[in-house]
Design a protein around this motif. Sequence first.
Motif, PDB file in Angstrom:
ATOM      1  N   ALA A   1      38.458  35.979  37.140  1.00  0.00           N
ATOM      2  CA  ALA A   1      37.841  36.409  38.404  1.00  0.00           C
ATOM      3  C   ALA A   1      38.486  35.680  39.585  1.00  0.00           C
ATOM      4  O   ALA A   1      38.774  36.304  40.613  1.00  0.00           O
ATOM      5  N   LYS A   2      38.732  34.388  39.451  1.00  0.00           N
ATOM      6  CA  LYS A   2      39.355  33.617  40.528  1.00  0.00           C
ATOM      7  C   LYS A   2      40.764  34.127  40.802  1.00  0.00           C
ATOM      8  O   LYS A   2      41.156  34.335  41.954  1.00  0.00           O
TER       9      LYS A   2
ATOM     10  N   TRP B   1      42.099  37.089  40.165  1.00  0.00           N
ATOM     11  CA  TRP B   1      42.102  38.418  40.778  1.00  0.00           C
ATOM     12  C   TRP B   1      41.501  38.416  42.174  1.00  0.00           C
ATOM     13  O   TRP B   1      41.859  39.246  43.003  1.00  0.00           O
ATOM     14  N   ASP B   2      40.625  37.466  42.456  1.00  0.00           N
ATOM     15  CA  ASP B   2      40.127  37.315  43.825  1.00  0.00           C
ATOM     16  C   ASP B   2      41.280  36.951  44.764  1.00  0.00           C
ATOM     17  O   ASP B   2      41.342  37.413  45.898  1.00  0.00           O
TER      18      ASP B   2
ATOM     19  N   HIS C   1      42.048  44.437  35.923  1.00  0.00           N
ATOM     20  CA  HIS C   1      42.030  43.026  36.302  1.00  0.00           C
ATOM     21  C   HIS C   1      41.635  42.196  35.087  1.00  0.00           C
ATOM     22  O   HIS C   1      40.488  41.818  34.907  1.00  0.00           O
ATOM     23  N   ASP C   2      42.629  41.921  34.246  1.00  0.00           N
ATOM     24  CA  ASP C   2      42.404  41.095  33.072  1.00  0.00           C
ATOM     25  C   ASP C   2      43.512  40.058  32.986  1.00  0.00           C
ATOM     26  O   ASP C   2      44.015  39.614  34.009  1.00  0.00           O
TER      27      ASP C   2
ATOM     28  N   ILE D   1      36.591  33.960  31.724  1.00  0.00           N
ATOM     29  CA  ILE D   1      36.147  35.016  32.639  1.00  0.00           C
ATOM     30  C   ILE D   1      36.167  34.506  34.077  1.00  0.00           C
ATOM     31  O   ILE D   1      36.615  35.199  34.983  1.00  0.00           O
ATOM     32  N   ASP D   2      35.689  33.287  34.297  1.00  0.00           N
ATOM     33  CA  ASP D   2      35.719  32.700  35.643  1.00  0.00           C
ATOM     34  C   ASP D   2      37.145  32.553  36.144  1.00  0.00           C
ATOM     35  O   ASP D   2      37.430  32.808  37.310  1.00  0.00           O
TER      36      ASP D   2
ATOM     37  N   HIS E   1      28.760  32.550  32.098  1.00  0.00           N
ATOM     38  CA  HIS E   1      30.155  32.994  32.073  1.00  0.00           C
ATOM     39  C   HIS E   1      31.009  32.009  31.294  1.00  0.00           C
ATOM     40  O   HIS E   1      30.794  30.806  31.337  1.00  0.00           O
TER      41      HIS E   1
END
Length: 168
Positions: free
Chosen positions: A10-11, A13-14, A47-48, A6-7, A2
Amino acid sequence: MHSPEIDNMAKLWDLIGDIRLAMFTTRHHNGHLHSRPMTTQNSRADHDTKLWFFMSRHGSPVAELTGEASVNVAYANPGKDTYVSVSGNATVVDDVAKKRQLWSKSAEAWFPGGPTDPDLALVRVDITHAHFWDVHENKLVQLFEMGKAAVTGHPAPKLGRQGEVRMA
């Protein structure tokens, strides 16, 4: 493997993916900061590095964006002890297809004319930076550690974690 971007996405949006309501802050023409609650329109597919909002074309947030594009969007989930401050640049976007994609029944309460309502402004926030606080310890542990610190005079240990997410 990754990429860091991207990480980071993801964090972010988490942390904010399930929080619909945020405080959207703009700079008023007189220089003061002005915050108001707004609903994030992003769906799971969105989710971007962008946040989407519906606003009134005639409201103060849209007028303030024309003078200063830098905004802050603050998310809070006190039940999970998660707090996120997102910085970015906002733009009013004329894209009826995107409005239709993001449209929900709850948006109709504010804009009865639907996605083509002439008062409906679609605002995109291009995320540049986010700062988060995420406390994993339960309330009892938090209270115990704060009480212990008050009695002993020693600072409380770090509870949870904080960090930054950079998108640009």
